[in-house]
Design a protein around this motif. Structure first.
Motif, PDB file in Angstrom:
ATOM      1  N   TYR A  37       0.829  -1.212   0.000  1.00 38.57           N
ATOM      2  CA  TYR A  37       0.000   0.000   0.000  1.00 38.57           C
ATOM      3  C   TYR A  37       0.861   1.259   0.000  1.00 38.57           C
ATOM      4  O   TYR A  37       0.410   2.321  -0.436  1.00 38.57           O
ATOM      5  CB  TYR A  37      -0.934   0.003   1.198  1.00 38.57           C
ATOM      6  N   ALA A  38       2.092   1.157   0.507  1.00 40.88           N
ATOM      7  CA  ALA A  38       2.979   2.320   0.523  1.00 40.88           C
ATOM      8  C   ALA A  38       3.395   2.732  -0.884  1.00 40.88           C
ATOM      9  O   ALA A  38       3.892   3.849  -1.078  1.00 40.88           O
ATOM     10  CB  ALA A  38       4.222   2.019   1.362  1.00 40.88           C
ATOM     11  N   LEU A  39       3.195   1.868  -1.871  1.00 45.13           N
ATOM     12  CA  LEU A  39       3.636   2.139  -3.243  1.00 45.13           C
ATOM     13  C   LEU A  39       2.555   2.797  -4.088  1.00 45.13           C
ATOM     14  O   LEU A  39       2.814   3.176  -5.224  1.00 45.13           O
ATOM     15  CB  LEU A  39       4.086   0.833  -3.906  1.00 45.13           C
ATOM     16  N   VAL A  40       1.333   2.917  -3.562  1.00 44.83           N
ATOM     17  CA  VAL A  40       0.240   3.527  -4.323  1.00 44.83           C
ATOM     18  C   VAL A  40      -0.020   4.925  -3.778  1.00 44.83           C
ATOM     19  O   VAL A  40       0.281   5.209  -2.612  1.00 44.83           O
ATOM     20  CB  VAL A  40      -1.040   2.672  -4.258  1.00 44.83           C
ATOM     21  N   PRO A  41      -0.563   5.832  -4.588  1.00 42.32           N
ATOM     22  CA  PRO A  41      -0.842   7.199  -4.117  1.00 42.32           C
ATOM     23  C   PRO A  41      -1.726   7.205  -2.876  1.00 42.32           C
ATOM     24  O   PRO A  41      -2.755   6.541  -2.826  1.00 42.32           O
ATOM     25  CB  PRO A  41      -1.551   7.842  -5.315  1.00 42.32           C
ATOM     26  N   GLY A  42      -1.294   7.950  -1.867  1.00 43.04           N
ATOM     27  CA  GLY A  42      -2.049   8.057  -0.628  1.00 43.04           C
ATOM     28  C   GLY A  42      -1.825   6.925   0.343  1.00 43.04           C
ATOM     29  O   GLY A  42      -2.407   6.923   1.432  1.00 43.04           O
ATOM     30  N   GLY A  43      -0.979   5.969  -0.001  1.00 36.73           N
ATOM     31  CA  GLY A  43      -0.801   4.811   0.868  1.00 36.73           C
ATOM     32  C   GLY A  43       0.401   4.879   1.787  1.00 36.73           C
ATOM     33  O   GLY A  43       0.455   4.160   2.786  1.00 36.73           O
ATOM     34  N   LEU A  44       1.361   5.738   1.479  1.00 42.59           N
ATOM     35  CA  LEU A  44       2.592   5.779   2.278  1.00 42.59           C
ATOM     36  C   LEU A  44       2.314   6.193   3.719  1.00 42.59           C
ATOM     37  O   LEU A  44       2.827   5.575   4.668  1.00 42.59           O
ATOM     38  CB  LEU A  44       3.599   6.734   1.637  1.00 42.59           C
ATOM     39  N   THR A  95       9.295  -1.301   0.419  1.00 41.04           N
ATOM     40  CA  THR A  95       9.359  -2.616  -0.202  1.00 41.04           C
ATOM     41  C   THR A  95       9.360  -2.498  -1.720  1.00 41.04           C
ATOM     42  O   THR A  95       9.026  -1.449  -2.282  1.00 41.04           O
ATOM     43  CB  THR A  95       8.159  -3.462   0.244  1.00 41.04           C
ATOM     44  N   ASP A  96       9.745  -3.571  -2.374  1.00 43.07           N
ATOM     45  CA  ASP A  96       9.545  -3.693  -3.814  1.00 43.07           C
ATOM     46  C   ASP A  96       8.163  -4.279  -4.061  1.00 43.07           C
ATOM     47  O   ASP A  96       7.625  -4.989  -3.202  1.00 43.07           O
ATOM     48  CB  ASP A  96      10.614  -4.601  -4.430  1.00 43.07           C
ATOM     49  N   SER A 100       6.974  -8.338  -8.332  1.00 42.13           N
ATOM     50  CA  SER A 100       8.319  -8.433  -8.893  1.00 42.13           C
ATOM     51  C   SER A 100       9.266  -9.024  -7.857  1.00 42.13           C
ATOM     52  O   SER A 100       8.944  -9.108  -6.664  1.00 42.13           O
ATOM     53  CB  SER A 100       8.821  -7.044  -9.321  1.00 42.13           C
ATOM     54  N   ASP A 101      10.452  -9.439  -8.317  1.00 40.73           N
ATOM     55  CA  ASP A 101      11.465  -9.934  -7.400  1.00 40.73           C
ATOM     56  C   ASP A 101      12.078  -8.774  -6.627  1.00 40.73           C
ATOM     57  O   ASP A 101      12.083  -7.638  -7.084  1.00 40.73           O
ATOM     58  CB  ASP A 101      12.567 -10.669  -8.178  1.00 40.73           C
ATOM     59  N   VAL A 102      12.594  -9.083  -5.417  1.00 38.46           N
ATOM     60  CA  VAL A 102      13.280  -8.062  -4.631  1.00 38.46           C
ATOM     61  C   VAL A 102      14.626  -7.785  -5.294  1.00 38.46           C
ATOM     62  O   VAL A 102      15.512  -8.638  -5.300  1.00 38.46           O
ATOM     63  CB  VAL A 102      13.473  -8.532  -3.177  1.00 38.46           C
ATOM     64  N   ASP A 103      14.776  -6.608  -5.907  1.00 35.42           N
ATOM     65  CA  ASP A 103      15.989  -6.306  -6.655  1.00 35.42           C
ATOM     66  C   ASP A 103      16.622  -4.988  -6.236  1.00 35.42           C
ATOM     67  O   ASP A 103      17.472  -4.453  -6.939  1.00 35.42           O
ATOM     68  CB  ASP A 103      15.689  -6.272  -8.160  1.00 35.42           C
ATOM     69  N   SER A 104      16.225  -4.451  -5.078  1.00 35.26           N
ATOM     70  CA  SER A 104      16.821  -3.210  -4.591  1.00 35.26           C
ATOM     71  C   SER A 104      17.298  -3.417  -3.159  1.00 35.26           C
ATOM     72  O   SER A 104      16.810  -4.296  -2.436  1.00 35.26           O
ATOM     73  CB  SER A 104      15.808  -2.065  -4.640  1.00 35.26           C
ATOM     74  N   LEU A 105      18.259  -2.584  -2.743  1.00 37.61           N
ATOM     75  CA  LEU A 105      18.773  -2.686  -1.380  1.00 37.61           C
ATOM     76  C   LEU A 105      17.676  -2.358  -0.367  1.00 37.61           C
ATOM     77  O   LEU A 105      17.550  -3.033   0.661  1.00 37.61           O
ATOM     78  CB  LEU A 105      19.952  -1.726  -1.208  1.00 37.61           C
ATOM     79  N   ALA A 106      16.864  -1.324  -0.667  1.00 34.01           N
ATOM     80  CA  ALA A 106      15.775  -0.959   0.242  1.00 34.01           C
ATOM     81  C   ALA A 106      14.784  -2.108   0.393  1.00 34.01           C
ATOM     82  O   ALA A 106      14.320  -2.405   1.507  1.00 34.01           O
ATOM     83  CB  ALA A 106      15.067   0.289  -0.273  1.00 34.01           C
ATOM     84  N   ILE A 109      16.345  -4.825   2.620  1.00 32.88           N
ATOM     85  CA  ILE A 109      16.323  -4.426   4.031  1.00 32.88           C
ATOM     86  C   ILE A 109      14.908  -4.530   4.589  1.00 32.88           C
ATOM     87  O   ILE A 109      14.705  -5.014   5.712  1.00 32.88           O
ATOM     88  CB  ILE A 109      16.875  -2.996   4.191  1.00 32.88           C
ATOM     89  N   HIS A 110      13.938  -4.093   3.808  1.00 31.23           N
ATOM     90  CA  HIS A 110      12.541  -4.164   4.246  1.00 31.23           C
ATOM     91  C   HIS A 110      12.134  -5.611   4.515  1.00 31.23           C
ATOM     92  O   HIS A 110      11.482  -5.902   5.520  1.00 31.23           O
ATOM     93  CB  HIS A 110      11.634  -3.557   3.175  1.00 31.23           C
ATOM     94  N   ARG A 111      12.528  -6.507   3.632  1.00 34.03           N
ATOM     95  CA  ARG A 111      12.139  -7.918   3.788  1.00 34.03           C
ATOM     96  C   ARG A 111      12.705  -8.499   5.077  1.00 34.03           C
ATOM     97  O   ARG A 111      11.983  -9.135   5.856  1.00 34.03           O
ATOM     98  CB  ARG A 111      12.619  -8.722   2.586  1.00 34.03           C
TER      99      ARG A 111
END
Length: 223
Positions: A37-44, A95-96, A100-106, A109-111
């Protein structure tokens, strides 16, 4: 803060977290995982508030235990602090997308931060209730600890990253299981807080040194 204030702080923090995440579920487009939900508008904002409120609940509970049982609850407090740290790291590092696969450092770390929270809370509940006299409040803590652990195990088995997921068609319902884990651990924090509130604080009284000197009384009387 008094033990009572700490207990109710943990309860109110959990309720605030429930409210924030419920708002995301109701007001925003459906997402596979709660952190998505943090990735959609208004969800962060609601996601971050939900995580930080739950982290505050863990911290309040840990502080209350330090006032009531500073030595006996040491392991539980460490686990609660670890859970709070995992939540705060999850709030800081996004999160990613679940698609998709987790492909970022952030995302990595989140996972792992989320894994720290999910695993530390059931163990914290069990260590807090272990060795206590049987009573409804401690039985409830044990029951919720086991429920959280079992739900987490099923969620991990169903997660697409697990080799067992294809066997049980986990990709169809692992998001629902994640919500079950979060809900179980929210209930666990609340039950732990209420059980802690009913525990008498450990205090040092004038009778303590007298009891420690009791074996020497016969010699003193004989003299």
């Amino acid at each position: 803060m008094t033990p009572r204030q700490c207990a109710w702080g943990a309860v109110f923090g959990t309720v605030a977290s429930v409210g924030a995440l419920t708002y995301a579920e109701v007001a925003l487009p459906a997402q596979t995982l709660l952190s998505d939900y943090a990735l959609v508008p208004g969800g962060l904002v609601p996601v971050v508030i939900g995580m930080l409120a739950l982290a505050a609940a863990c911290l309040c509970l840990a502080y209350g235990l330090s006032l009531i049982e500073p030595s006996r609850s040491a392991a539980t407090r460490v686990l609660l602090l670890a859970g709070a740290a995992g939540l705060m790291m999850s709030a800081i590092f996004p999160t990613d997308p679940a698609s998709s696969d987790v492909d970022s450092l952030a995302g990595e770390i989140h996972r792992w931060a989320a894994a720290l929270f999910f695993t530390s809370l059931p163990v914290a509940g069990w260590t807090l209730a272990r060795g206590r006299a049987r009573s409804p409040r401690w039985n409830a803590v044990k029951a919720m600890s086991v429920t959280s652990a079992v739900t987490l195990a099923v969620y991990l088995a169903a997660h697409p990253a697990s080799f067992t997921s294809p066997w049980i068609a986990g990709d169809a319902y692992y998001g629902l299981l994640e919500r079950g884990v979060v809900l179980a651990e929210m209930v666990l924090i609340t039950v732990m807080a209420l059980a802690t509130y009913q525990t008498r604080p450990t205090t040092r009284t004038a009778a303590t040194p007298a009891e420690s000197a009791e074996p020497d009384l016969p010699e003193q009387l004989a003299a």
